[in-house]
Scaffold this motif. Sequence first.
Motif, PDB file in Angstrom:
ATOM      1  N   GLY A  66     -46.614 -42.875  11.627  1.00  0.00           N
ATOM      2  CA  GLY A  66     -46.661 -44.324  11.778  1.00  0.00           C
ATOM      3  C   GLY A  66     -46.848 -44.768  13.209  1.00  0.00           C
ATOM      4  O   GLY A  66     -47.418 -45.830  13.475  1.00  0.00           O
ATOM      5  N   ALA A  67     -46.383 -43.956  14.155  1.00  0.00           N
ATOM      6  CA  ALA A  67     -46.501 -44.282  15.579  1.00  0.00           C
ATOM      7  C   ALA A  67     -47.611 -43.491  16.252  1.00  0.00           C
ATOM      8  O   ALA A  67     -47.712 -43.482  17.484  1.00  0.00           O
ATOM      9  CB  ALA A  67     -45.178 -43.998  16.282  1.00  0.00           C
ATOM     10  N   GLY A  68     -48.446 -42.846  15.454  1.00  0.00           N
ATOM     11  CA  GLY A  68     -49.473 -41.976  16.023  1.00  0.00           C
ATOM     12  C   GLY A  68     -50.750 -42.701  16.397  1.00  0.00           C
ATOM     13  O   GLY A  68     -50.821 -43.939  16.435  1.00  0.00           O
ATOM     14  N   ASP A  69     -51.764 -41.909  16.701  1.00  0.00           N
ATOM     15  CA  ASP A  69     -53.100 -42.415  17.039  1.00  0.00           C
ATOM     16  C   ASP A  69     -54.121 -41.706  16.165  1.00  0.00           C
ATOM     17  O   ASP A  69     -53.994 -40.513  15.886  1.00  0.00           O
ATOM     18  CB  ASP A  69     -53.425 -42.158  18.509  1.00  0.00           C
ATOM     19  N   LEU A  70     -55.148 -42.429  15.772  1.00  0.00           N
ATOM     20  CA  LEU A  70     -56.178 -41.874  14.898  1.00  0.00           C
ATOM     21  C   LEU A  70     -57.427 -41.522  15.678  1.00  0.00           C
ATOM     22  O   LEU A  70     -57.877 -42.298  16.525  1.00  0.00           O
ATOM     23  CB  LEU A  70     -56.514 -42.877  13.792  1.00  0.00           C
ATOM     24  N   SER A  71     -57.976 -40.359  15.399  1.00  0.00           N
ATOM     25  CA  SER A  71     -59.299 -39.991  15.903  1.00  0.00           C
ATOM     26  C   SER A  71     -60.097 -39.426  14.734  1.00  0.00           C
ATOM     27  O   SER A  71     -59.583 -38.623  13.942  1.00  0.00           O
ATOM     28  CB  SER A  71     -59.201 -38.965  17.037  1.00  0.00           C
ATOM     29  N   TRP A  72     -61.332 -39.858  14.628  1.00  0.00           N
ATOM     30  CA  TRP A  72     -62.160 -39.435  13.500  1.00  0.00           C
ATOM     31  C   TRP A  72     -62.613 -37.988  13.678  1.00  0.00           C
ATOM     32  O   TRP A  72     -62.858 -37.531  14.795  1.00  0.00           O
ATOM     33  CB  TRP A  72     -63.374 -40.335  13.350  1.00  0.00           C
ATOM     34  N   VAL A  73     -62.714 -37.295  12.564  1.00  0.00           N
ATOM     35  CA  VAL A  73     -63.191 -35.916  12.548  1.00  0.00           C
ATOM     36  C   VAL A  73     -64.556 -35.896  11.879  1.00  0.00           C
ATOM     37  O   VAL A  73     -64.717 -36.384  10.751  1.00  0.00           O
ATOM     38  CB  VAL A  73     -62.215 -34.991  11.796  1.00  0.00           C
ATOM     39  N   GLU A  74     -65.533 -35.356  12.553  1.00  0.00           N
ATOM     40  CA  GLU A  74     -66.900 -35.315  12.025  1.00  0.00           C
ATOM     41  C   GLU A  74     -67.161 -33.989  11.311  1.00  0.00           C
ATOM     42  O   GLU A  74     -66.391 -33.046  11.383  1.00  0.00           O
ATOM     43  CB  GLU A  74     -67.903 -35.499  13.171  1.00  0.00           C
ATOM     44  N   GLY A  75     -68.287 -33.965  10.615  1.00  0.00           N
ATOM     45  CA  GLY A  75     -68.755 -32.709  10.040  1.00  0.00           C
ATOM     46  C   GLY A  75     -68.510 -32.523   8.558  1.00  0.00           C
ATOM     47  O   GLY A  75     -68.890 -31.491   7.984  1.00  0.00           O
ATOM     48  N   TYR A  76     -67.884 -33.523   7.913  1.00  0.00           N
ATOM     49  CA  TYR A  76     -67.590 -33.378   6.487  1.00  0.00           C
ATOM     50  C   TYR A  76     -68.591 -34.088   5.579  1.00  0.00           C
ATOM     51  O   TYR A  76     -68.521 -33.976   4.362  1.00  0.00           O
ATOM     52  CB  TYR A  76     -66.192 -33.914   6.183  1.00  0.00           C
ATOM     53  N   GLY A  77     -69.494 -34.862   6.149  1.00  0.00           N
ATOM     54  CA  GLY A  77     -70.458 -35.581   5.326  1.00  0.00           C
ATOM     55  C   GLY A  77     -70.076 -37.030   5.127  1.00  0.00           C
ATOM     56  O   GLY A  77     -68.945 -37.453   5.398  1.00  0.00           O
ATOM     57  N   ASP A 131     -69.586 -38.823   2.494  1.00  0.00           N
ATOM     58  CA  ASP A 131     -68.707 -39.215   1.391  1.00  0.00           C
ATOM     59  C   ASP A 131     -67.253 -38.791   1.602  1.00  0.00           C
ATOM     60  O   ASP A 131     -66.451 -38.824   0.666  1.00  0.00           O
ATOM     61  CB  ASP A 131     -69.217 -38.621   0.073  1.00  0.00           C
ATOM     62  N   VAL A 132     -66.935 -38.404   2.823  1.00  0.00           N
ATOM     63  CA  VAL A 132     -65.587 -37.933   3.136  1.00  0.00           C
ATOM     64  C   VAL A 132     -65.002 -38.767   4.265  1.00  0.00           C
ATOM     65  O   VAL A 132     -65.704 -39.112   5.220  1.00  0.00           O
ATOM     66  CB  VAL A 132     -65.620 -36.441   3.532  1.00  0.00           C
ATOM     67  N   VAL A 133     -63.733 -39.102   4.128  1.00  0.00           N
ATOM     68  CA  VAL A 133     -62.992 -39.723   5.213  1.00  0.00           C
ATOM     69  C   VAL A 133     -62.125 -38.642   5.841  1.00  0.00           C
ATOM     70  O   VAL A 133     -61.285 -38.041   5.165  1.00  0.00           O
ATOM     71  CB  VAL A 133     -62.092 -40.879   4.712  1.00  0.00           C
ATOM     72  N   ALA A 134     -62.330 -38.363   7.113  1.00  0.00           N
ATOM     73  CA  ALA A 134     -61.563 -37.317   7.790  1.00  0.00           C
ATOM     74  C   ALA A 134     -61.131 -37.812   9.166  1.00  0.00           C
ATOM     75  O   ALA A 134     -61.947 -38.336   9.930  1.00  0.00           O
ATOM     76  CB  ALA A 134     -62.397 -36.048   7.933  1.00  0.00           C
ATOM     77  N   PHE A 135     -59.850 -37.661   9.454  1.00  0.00           N
ATOM     78  CA  PHE A 135     -59.334 -38.080  10.752  1.00  0.00           C
ATOM     79  C   PHE A 135     -58.136 -37.224  11.125  1.00  0.00           C
ATOM     80  O   PHE A 135     -57.548 -36.519  10.296  1.00  0.00           O
ATOM     81  CB  PHE A 135     -58.966 -39.564  10.759  1.00  0.00           C
ATOM     82  N   ARG A 136     -57.789 -37.308  12.408  1.00  0.00           N
ATOM     83  CA  ARG A 136     -56.633 -36.583  12.929  1.00  0.00           C
ATOM     84  C   ARG A 136     -55.613 -37.593  13.466  1.00  0.00           C
ATOM     85  O   ARG A 136     -55.969 -38.547  14.148  1.00  0.00           O
ATOM     86  CB  ARG A 136     -57.068 -35.628  14.039  1.00  0.00           C
ATOM     87  N   ASN A 137     -54.360 -37.388  13.105  1.00  0.00           N
ATOM     88  CA  ASN A 137     -53.254 -38.196  13.621  1.00  0.00           C
ATOM     89  C   ASN A 137     -52.216 -37.208  14.116  1.00  0.00           C
ATOM     90  O   ASN A 137     -51.530 -36.546  13.333  1.00  0.00           O
ATOM     91  CB  ASN A 137     -52.685 -39.090  12.511  1.00  0.00           C
ATOM     92  N   GLY A 138     -52.148 -37.055  15.449  1.00  0.00           N
ATOM     93  CA  GLY A 138     -51.271 -36.043  16.018  1.00  0.00           C
ATOM     94  C   GLY A 138     -51.720 -34.658  15.587  1.00  0.00           C
ATOM     95  O   GLY A 138     -52.899 -34.299  15.699  1.00  0.00           O
ATOM     96  N   ALA A 139     -50.782 -33.876  15.054  1.00  0.00           N
ATOM     97  CA  ALA A 139     -51.102 -32.516  14.625  1.00  0.00           C
ATOM     98  C   ALA A 139     -51.631 -32.450  13.203  1.00  0.00           C
ATOM     99  O   ALA A 139     -51.962 -31.363  12.709  1.00  0.00           O
ATOM    100  CB  ALA A 139     -49.858 -31.644  14.741  1.00  0.00           C
ATOM    101  N   VAL A 140     -51.721 -33.604  12.524  1.00  0.00           N
ATOM    102  CA  VAL A 140     -52.103 -33.641  11.118  1.00  0.00           C
ATOM    103  C   VAL A 140     -53.554 -34.088  10.979  1.00  0.00           C
ATOM    104  O   VAL A 140     -53.965 -35.090  11.571  1.00  0.00           O
ATOM    105  CB  VAL A 140     -51.188 -34.592  10.328  1.00  0.00           C
ATOM    106  N   THR A 141     -54.318 -33.328  10.228  1.00  0.00           N
ATOM    107  CA  THR A 141     -55.690 -33.708   9.885  1.00  0.00           C
ATOM    108  C   THR A 141     -55.709 -34.138   8.423  1.00  0.00           C
ATOM    109  O   THR A 141     -55.140 -33.467   7.553  1.00  0.00           O
ATOM    110  CB  THR A 141     -56.663 -32.550  10.093  1.00  0.00           C
ATOM    111  N   VAL A 142     -56.345 -35.254   8.168  1.00  0.00           N
ATOM    112  CA  VAL A 142     -56.435 -35.821   6.827  1.00  0.00           C
ATOM    113  C   VAL A 142     -57.887 -35.752   6.367  1.00  0.00           C
ATOM    114  O   VAL A 142     -58.792 -36.155   7.109  1.00  0.00           O
ATOM    115  CB  VAL A 142     -55.943 -37.279   6.806  1.00  0.00           C
ATOM    116  N   VAL A 143     -58.089 -35.240   5.170  1.00  0.00           N
ATOM    117  CA  VAL A 143     -59.429 -35.170   4.589  1.00  0.00           C
ATOM    118  C   VAL A 143     -59.352 -35.759   3.189  1.00  0.00           C
ATOM    119  O   VAL A 143     -58.549 -35.320   2.356  1.00  0.00           O
ATOM    120  CB  VAL A 143     -59.947 -33.723   4.520  1.00  0.00           C
ATOM    121  N   ALA A 144     -60.166 -36.788   2.926  1.00  0.00           N
ATOM    122  CA  ALA A 144     -60.198 -37.444   1.620  1.00  0.00           C
ATOM    123  C   ALA A 144     -61.618 -37.405   1.081  1.00  0.00           C
ATOM    124  O   ALA A 144     -62.548 -37.891   1.733  1.00  0.00           O
ATOM    125  CB  ALA A 144     -59.709 -38.882   1.734  1.00  0.00           C
ATOM    126  N   ASN A 145     -61.784 -36.829  -0.095  1.00  0.00           N
ATOM    127  CA  ASN A 145     -63.108 -36.634  -0.690  1.00  0.00           C
ATOM    128  C   ASN A 145     -63.383 -37.760  -1.685  1.00  0.00           C
ATOM    129  O   ASN A 145     -62.876 -37.768  -2.803  1.00  0.00           O
ATOM    130  CB  ASN A 145     -63.165 -35.280  -1.384  1.00  0.00           C
TER     131      ASN A 145
END
Length: 562
Positions: free
Chosen positions: A497-508, A510-524
């Motif tokens: 909740g207190a983190g920062d978002l940076s987008w992650v490229e390379g998934y195409g 139709d995918v939402v991918a981002f990094r928040n701290g040490a966690v990477t989120v990938v949604a297909n």
Amino acid sequence: MTSTQENPSALHVDAEPGTEWWRTAVIYQIYPRSFADASGDGIGDLPGITSRLDDLRTLGVDAIWLSPFMTSPQRDAGYDVADYCDVDPLFGTLADFDDLLEAAHARGIRVIVDLVPNHSSDQHAWFQEALAAAPGSPERARYMFRDGKGANGELPPNNWESVFGGPAWTRIKEADGEPGQWYLHLFDSSQPDFDWSNEVVREDFRGVLRFWLDRGVDGFRVDVAHGLIKADGLPDYTPPAESDSMGGGETDVPYWGQEGVHEVYRDWHELLAGYAGDRALCAEAWLPTPDKTALWVRPDEMHQAFNFPYLQTGWDAAALRDVVTESLRAFPAVGAPSTWVLSNHDVVRHASRLALTAENPQGHGIGPDSAGQPIPDVGLARARAATTLMLALPGSAYLYQGEELGLPEVIDLPDSARQDPTWFRTNGERYGRDGCRVPIPWTADAPAYGFNDSGESWLPQPAEWARLARDRQVGVEGSTLELYRTLLATRREHGLGAGDLSWVEGYGDDVVAFRNGAVTVVANAGAEPVELPAGARVLVASGPIDGATLPVDTAVWITSAS
């Protein structure tokens, strides 16, 4: 135990600026009449809520928001308030509220109450006094009374239509029995609008705020916060066909988003600042863009505003990236957190909405004859994935009761059971919001699925809810309830909740991918499976994952292998 559970008074200690609780909180909306019923009359109540607080603590939420429980004739499920400083007997007493507040604080859960300042009930003493008084009197000046047009005032002052359908003006009979002035009601005719250009109204509501703050509430969700002020001269306005009922897709509406409303919230902000504990204001402001919404949360106004542009975004990767990007630009630019929400008491539940196959404007609802019926399995998968994505975003998130069980919209309510004013004012053309308000299931084999002990329910519960009851999901791997509990615990552990978002490229695309701290989120959100990075460690997934392959309509939180 946490420190706040050991010391409830810690909830009312101011934090360092920038670390206030509301910036990162997960807030759970309770619709009191449908949450838990201790009395057995078929309508949920405050003691029922108190009895279920331990379930909310184990879920892992930071605060609860209570939809209206104040005195009301219930023409619009409590959003027609007849006394702002008392509890409706349907829900209990002020003592019951105090017990609930104390019990919530003892568990480290803050309490936000709903405030409805745009309009009151026509049964409120203030409006009854206005009806009894003469045109031009101070009593009439509390509300939007106007003379009609035409030779004998027989036409309404303008052409505005109610959010619930039909005209937004009703003509009264004066004390002598003759037709008289008209009053404005942007909602039901039983909900007359206040005139917020009147200082008396502003002082009345300062008193209401102080009443609840003095009891210890942690903040207010403000209903129709983009209303209150109407454009000078009350010019005619015709909304576009198939527009959102609350104006979220439109600009320059003479009764939404007027500049003068910001003065009201600057005043309220100053009042709340006089109380310890970082008390918060959250705006229900249906506005077309994050930039417009952010105007409500400038440093001296409200603390949060619902991110309705995000709620109204479908399961589409490009659209989701755009609205998240714009939100994380617009809200922090004015020093506020972005909020995230997928369901509430006014919209089709997202377990159904995300799988609709036709357009469904907000407020219309869905029923058995609606076009574009949802696909249940697809809707649940997308809902779980959308929530997994949402709870990893920096800022504050709102959950709506029952979504943690995967509840869909109830579509097959009999016409005779419907109670939303929208259904009646449109002569059945719009089903309205009853389908998201059905009492939620707690125990599969109990009367009313554990909503109460009597089996009574103000709206009928569908048979399919037995398998979705909370007791059928507790401790069950893969259940929606356990997914939510894992998401909330992991969100807290990693400080997302207190983190920062940076987008992650390379998934195409139709995918939402981002990094928040040490966690990477990938949604297909596409139509084909997606490969995950080799060696990634899965923290939580919205659905089954096949090895290193992320299926469609699935989201995952991962970290690098350690």
